[in-house]
Design a protein around this motif. Structure first.
Motif, short mmCIF file in Angstrom:
data_model
loop_
_atom_site.label_atom_id
_atom_site.label_comp_id
_atom_site.label_asym_id
_atom_site.label_seq_id
_atom_site.Cartn_x
_atom_site.Cartn_y
_atom_site.Cartn_z
N ARG A 13 0.85 -1.19 0.00
CA ARG A 13 0.00 0.00 0.00
C ARG A 13 0.88 1.24 0.00
O ARG A 13 1.90 1.30 0.70
CB ARG A 13 -0.89 0.00 1.23
CG ARG A 13 -1.91 1.12 1.27
CD ARG A 13 -2.82 0.95 2.46
NE ARG A 13 -2.09 1.02 3.71
CZ ARG A 13 -2.54 0.56 4.88
NH1 ARG A 13 -3.73 -0.04 4.91
NH2 ARG A 13 -1.84 0.66 5.97
N GLU A 14 0.49 2.24 -0.78
CA GLU A 14 1.27 3.47 -0.84
C GLU A 14 0.38 4.68 -0.59
O GLU A 14 -0.80 4.68 -0.91
CB GLU A 14 1.99 3.61 -2.19
CG GLU A 14 1.08 3.76 -3.39
CD GLU A 14 1.84 4.06 -4.67
OE1 GLU A 14 2.98 4.59 -4.61
OE2 GLU A 14 1.29 3.78 -5.74
N PHE A 15 1.01 5.70 -0.07
CA PHE A 15 0.33 6.96 0.22
C PHE A 15 0.08 7.71 -1.08
O PHE A 15 0.94 7.74 -1.96
CB PHE A 15 1.19 7.78 1.17
CG PHE A 15 0.77 9.21 1.31
CD1 PHE A 15 1.46 10.21 0.63
CD2 PHE A 15 -0.32 9.56 2.09
CE1 PHE A 15 1.08 11.54 0.75
CE2 PHE A 15 -0.71 10.87 2.21
CZ PHE A 15 -0.01 11.86 1.54
N VAL A 16 -1.08 8.34 -1.17
CA VAL A 16 -1.43 9.13 -2.35
C VAL A 16 -1.50 10.62 -2.02
O VAL A 16 -0.78 11.43 -2.60
CB VAL A 16 -2.77 8.66 -2.94
CG1 VAL A 16 -3.19 9.58 -4.10
CG2 VAL A 16 -2.68 7.21 -3.41
N ALA A 17 -2.35 10.96 -1.06
CA ALA A 17 -2.54 12.37 -0.72
C ALA A 17 -3.25 12.46 0.62
O ALA A 17 -3.90 11.50 1.05
CB ALA A 17 -3.36 13.08 -1.80
#
Length: 119
Positions: A45-49
């Motif tokens: 999972r990665e951070f978007v905003a």
């Protein structure tokens, strides 16, 4: 407790746009910030905003700057993620998360909404 529910995912062609929504309910007065994350198949999972609940200040992952815009409608307790110029590598499940002021990290997560970019 805070509940968040995402909506707005779907299938879009490369170069297209989508707007995701995240509706918050419950103790929304306790919120510090809300954010969007994504997880592609086989990836972490990665951070978007993210957006600050009170100040509306925003922060983006470098790879999203210029294409994605996070915003908030206070009256609706809803956070949006406008995604433009979508590419196949943006295909992922997008999650909304909320962090209360008393918490050290995002505690409340939605079920996710699928975004598929394909011709």
């Amino acid at each position: 407790q805070v509940q968040v529910v995402e909506s707005g995912g779907g299938l879009v062609q490369p170069g297209g746009s989508l707007r995701l929504s995240c509706a918050a309910s419950g103790r929304t007065f306790s919120l510090y910030r809300m954010g969007w994350f994504r997880q592609a198949p086989g990836k972490e999972r990665e951070f978007v905003a993210r957006i600050n609940w009170s100040s509306f200040s925003t922060y983006y992952a470098d790879s999203m700057k210029g294409r994605f815009t996070i915003s908030k409608d206070t009256n609706r307790n809803t956070v949006y993620l406008q995604m433009n110029s979508l590419q196949p590598e943006d295909t992922a499940v997008y999650y909304c998360a909320a962090q209360a002021r008393v918490d050290s990290d995002y505690k409340y997560w939605g079920q996710g909404t699928q975004v598929t970019v394909s011709s």
